[in-house]
Design a protein around this motif. Structure first.
Motif, mmCIF file in Angstrom:
data_model
loop_
_atom_site.group_PDB
_atom_site.id
_atom_site.type_symbol
_atom_site.label_atom_id
_atom_site.label_comp_id
_atom_site.label_asym_id
_atom_site.label_seq_id
_atom_site.Cartn_x
_atom_site.Cartn_y
_atom_site.Cartn_z
ATOM 1 N N ARG A 1 0.844 -1.191 0.000
ATOM 2 C CA ARG A 1 0.000 0.000 0.000
ATOM 3 C C ARG A 1 0.885 1.248 0.000
ATOM 4 N NH1 ARG A 1 -4.612 -0.130 4.389
ATOM 5 N NH2 ARG A 1 -4.872 -2.098 3.272
ATOM 6 N N LEU A 2 0.665 2.144 -0.949
ATOM 7 C CA LEU A 2 1.523 3.298 -1.150
ATOM 8 C C LEU A 2 0.810 4.593 -0.781
ATOM 9 C CD1 LEU A 2 2.919 2.235 -4.635
ATOM 10 C CD2 LEU A 2 4.085 2.032 -2.437
ATOM 11 N N SER A 3 1.596 5.619 -0.460
ATOM 12 C CA SER A 3 1.038 6.945 -0.196
ATOM 13 C C SER A 3 0.689 7.615 -1.526
ATOM 14 C CB SER A 3 2.048 7.811 0.553
ATOM 15 O OG SER A 3 3.159 8.112 -0.288
ATOM 16 N N SER A 4 -0.090 8.685 -1.473
ATOM 17 C CA SER A 4 -0.461 9.413 -2.688
ATOM 18 C C SER A 4 0.783 9.923 -3.404
ATOM 19 C CB SER A 4 -1.387 10.579 -2.340
ATOM 20 O OG SER A 4 -2.588 10.112 -1.768
ATOM 21 N N GLY A 5 1.740 10.423 -2.640
ATOM 22 C CA GLY A 5 2.970 10.917 -3.245
ATOM 23 C C GLY A 5 3.751 9.828 -3.937
ATOM 24 N N GLN A 6 3.838 8.655 -3.335
ATOM 25 C CA GLN A 6 4.555 7.535 -3.947
ATOM 26 C C GLN A 6 3.860 7.084 -5.238
ATOM 27 O OE1 GLN A 6 4.361 5.073 -0.389
ATOM 28 N NE2 GLN A 6 6.610 5.080 -0.226
ATOM 29 N N ILE A 7 2.535 7.068 -5.222
ATOM 30 C CA ILE A 7 1.779 6.670 -6.411
ATOM 31 C C ILE A 7 2.043 7.633 -7.559
ATOM 32 C CG2 ILE A 7 -0.557 6.504 -7.366
ATOM 33 C CD1 ILE A 7 -1.421 5.323 -4.664
ATOM 34 N N LEU A 8 1.988 8.927 -7.288
ATOM 35 C CA LEU A 8 2.228 9.917 -8.341
ATOM 36 C C LEU A 8 3.658 9.838 -8.863
ATOM 37 C CD1 LEU A 8 0.295 13.000 -6.909
ATOM 38 C CD2 LEU A 8 -0.383 11.492 -8.787
ATOM 39 N N GLU A 9 4.606 9.610 -7.963
ATOM 40 C CA GLU A 9 6.009 9.520 -8.379
ATOM 41 C C GLU A 9 6.237 8.319 -9.288
ATOM 42 O OE1 GLU A 9 10.491 8.967 -6.454
ATOM 43 O OE2 GLU A 9 8.753 9.219 -5.134
ATOM 44 N N LEU A 10 5.729 7.158 -8.898
ATOM 45 C CA LEU A 10 5.928 5.953 -9.701
ATOM 46 C C LEU A 10 5.202 6.041 -11.039
ATOM 47 C CD1 LEU A 10 5.652 3.176 -6.968
ATOM 48 C CD2 LEU A 10 7.688 3.776 -8.285
ATOM 49 N N SER A 11 3.978 6.590 -11.034
ATOM 50 C CA SER A 11 3.209 6.667 -12.282
ATOM 51 C C SER A 11 3.806 7.688 -13.247
ATOM 52 C CB SER A 11 1.749 7.006 -11.987
ATOM 53 O OG SER A 11 1.635 8.276 -11.367
ATOM 54 N N ALA A 12 4.525 8.681 -12.721
ATOM 55 C CA ALA A 12 5.169 9.667 -13.597
ATOM 56 C C ALA A 12 6.389 9.077 -14.298
ATOM 57 C CB ALA A 12 5.576 10.894 -12.782
ATOM 58 N N ARG A 13 6.993 8.063 -13.701
ATOM 59 C CA ARG A 13 8.191 7.448 -14.285
ATOM 60 C C ARG A 13 7.858 6.539 -15.457
ATOM 61 N NH1 ARG A 13 11.297 5.054 -9.005
ATOM 62 N NH2 ARG A 13 11.563 6.990 -7.826
ATOM 63 N N HIS A 14 6.826 5.718 -15.289
ATOM 64 C CA HIS A 14 6.584 4.690 -16.310
ATOM 65 C C HIS A 14 5.147 4.185 -16.215
ATOM 66 C CE1 HIS A 14 7.163 1.427 -19.048
ATOM 67 N NE2 HIS A 14 7.064 0.489 -18.127
ATOM 68 N N ARG A 15 4.442 4.263 -17.327
ATOM 69 C CA ARG A 15 3.110 3.670 -17.420
ATOM 70 C C ARG A 15 3.015 2.868 -18.710
ATOM 71 N NH1 ARG A 15 -1.705 7.979 -16.368
ATOM 72 N NH2 ARG A 15 -0.546 9.425 -15.070
ATOM 73 N N VAL A 16 2.250 1.781 -18.661
ATOM 74 C CA VAL A 16 2.004 0.963 -19.844
ATOM 75 C C VAL A 16 0.523 1.061 -20.191
ATOM 76 C CG1 VAL A 16 2.011 -1.365 -20.810
ATOM 77 C CG2 VAL A 16 3.890 -0.617 -19.334
ATOM 78 N N ARG A 17 0.247 1.428 -21.417
ATOM 79 C CA ARG A 17 -1.135 1.533 -21.888
ATOM 80 C C ARG A 17 -1.623 0.135 -22.263
ATOM 81 N NH1 ARG A 17 -3.864 3.569 -26.637
ATOM 82 N NH2 ARG A 17 -5.488 5.073 -26.048
ATOM 83 N N CYS A 18 -2.838 -0.219 -21.846
ATOM 84 C CA CYS A 18 -3.323 -1.592 -22.003
ATOM 85 C C CYS A 18 -4.661 -1.654 -22.733
ATOM 86 C CB CYS A 18 -3.461 -2.257 -20.632
ATOM 87 S SG CYS A 18 -1.926 -2.430 -19.723
ATOM 88 N N PRO A 19 -4.696 -1.355 -24.030
ATOM 89 C CA PRO A 19 -5.941 -1.561 -24.781
ATOM 90 C C PRO A 19 -6.255 -3.051 -24.875
ATOM 91 C CG PRO A 19 -4.144 -1.025 -26.265
ATOM 92 C CD PRO A 19 -3.605 -0.869 -24.879
ATOM 93 N N VAL A 20 -7.490 -3.404 -24.619
ATOM 94 C CA VAL A 20 -7.910 -4.811 -24.601
ATOM 95 C C VAL A 20 -8.920 -5.029 -25.716
ATOM 96 C CG1 VAL A 20 -9.014 -6.629 -23.243
ATOM 97 C CG2 VAL A 20 -7.537 -4.945 -22.116
ATOM 98 N N PRO A 21 -8.727 -6.014 -26.581
ATOM 99 C CA PRO A 21 -9.702 -6.282 -27.649
ATOM 100 C C PRO A 21 -11.065 -6.662 -27.082
ATOM 101 C CG PRO A 21 -7.652 -7.488 -27.999
ATOM 102 C CD PRO A 21 -7.595 -6.940 -26.615
ATOM 103 N N ARG A 22 -12.083 -6.464 -27.877
ATOM 104 C CA ARG A 22 -13.434 -6.835 -27.458
ATOM 105 C C ARG A 22 -13.483 -8.318 -27.098
ATOM 106 N NH1 ARG A 22 -19.319 -7.357 -30.408
ATOM 107 N NH2 ARG A 22 -20.496 -6.573 -28.619
ATOM 108 N N GLY A 23 -14.055 -8.609 -25.918
ATOM 109 C CA GLY A 23 -14.139 -9.974 -25.456
ATOM 110 C C GLY A 23 -12.904 -10.438 -24.713
ATOM 111 N N GLY A 24 -11.868 -9.600 -24.677
ATOM 112 C CA GLY A 24 -10.664 -9.918 -23.927
ATOM 113 C C GLY A 24 -10.734 -9.368 -22.513
ATOM 114 N N ALA A 25 -9.676 -9.592 -21.759
ATOM 115 C CA ALA A 25 -9.678 -9.148 -20.363
ATOM 116 C C ALA A 25 -8.284 -8.741 -19.933
ATOM 117 C CB ALA A 25 -10.200 -10.245 -19.447
ATOM 118 N N LEU A 26 -8.235 -7.734 -19.095
ATOM 119 C CA LEU A 26 -7.023 -7.366 -18.379
ATOM 120 C C LEU A 26 -7.113 -7.982 -16.994
ATOM 121 C CD1 LEU A 26 -4.418 -5.641 -18.000
ATOM 122 C CD2 LEU A 26 -5.915 -3.838 -17.134
#
Length: 227
Positions: free
Chosen positions: A162-187
């Motif tokens: 469990r992370l603090s709000s500051g830790q979440i913003l810091e980590l998400s600013a470094r690297h995010r992966v976009r995850c488009p999922v085809p119809r009928g698929g699942a993440l």
């Protein structure tokens, strides 16, 4: 699995994509069911596991050969939420972790906190060891997943607990992966994985059924719904 994940690396990365979990006909049937019970203009609701037919879908998801090996042996569906984006509800979500879960009663159990009521159901934040046994499966019901605000995740962020709000913003600013999922698929993802989503870019729709799977609780705690 797609290039975004594989069962052998799911626990390391915290997420994976199953390109095809349901057929187009299955998605059409689920959309028809949703249209009967959802008010347009709302971003979603949490109580869909109680809706007719959804428990059967949850069991089908649980038993799918790409998903079942990733779940705890005694895991069952304990929640299903509907998330929908359309021209009347085009919203974004800032980076966060999913921390609250639906329970039957408020009990003074070790490590539980953050008690609240949502949609007439009690919610609380469980201890980390409980969170780490949960798996979420986000079933994509619509096509055009690229332009309808797909989820973005921070790989491996679930391992930090469990992370603090500051830790979440810091980590998400470094690297995010976009995850488009085809119809009928699942993440498939761990709830502690940092995730976010942007607004739609077009006039389409994005409807996602978000199933949460977990084993039975201890210390007198019980899930509000479990199938």
């Amino acid at each position: 699995m797609s290039e975004h994940g594989h069962p052998a690396t799911f626990d390391v990365e915290g997420y994976a994509i199953v390109p095809k979990l349901m057929s187009d006909a299955d998605c059409d049937a689920l959309i028809a069911l949703i249209e009967e019970g959802h008010s347009h203009g709302r971003p979603g609701s949490r109580g869909w596991l109680r809706k007719p037919g959804i428990a059967q879908v949850a069991e089908r998801v649980r038993c799918h050969p790409a998903i079942h090996p990733l779940l705890a042996l005694d895991a069952r569906a304990v929640q299903c939420s509907l998330f929908t984006k359309d021209p009347d509800a085009n919203w974004s979500v800032t980076p966060h972790q999913d921390l609250s879960v639906p329970v039957r009663d408020r009990i003074d159990a070790p490590g539980w906190s953050g008690w609240c009521v949502k949609e007439n159901v009690i919610y609380a934040q469980p201890p980390r060891d409980v969170m780490e046994q949960m798996v979420a499966v986000r079933l994509q019901l619509d096509a055009d997943c690229e332009s309808t605000g797909p989820l973005e995740v921070v790989p491996r962020s679930h391992a930090a607990g469990r992370l603090s709000s500051g830790q979440i913003l810091e980590l998400s600013a470094r690297h995010r992966v976009r995850c488009p999922v085809p119809r009928g698929g699942a993440l498939i993802m761990r709830p502690l994985l940092i995730h976010a989503s942007g607004k739609m870019l077009g006039a389409g729709r994005r409807r996602v059924l978000h199933f949460l799977f977990a084993p039975p609780l201890e210390h007198g705690m019980a899930w509000a719904d479990a199938v």
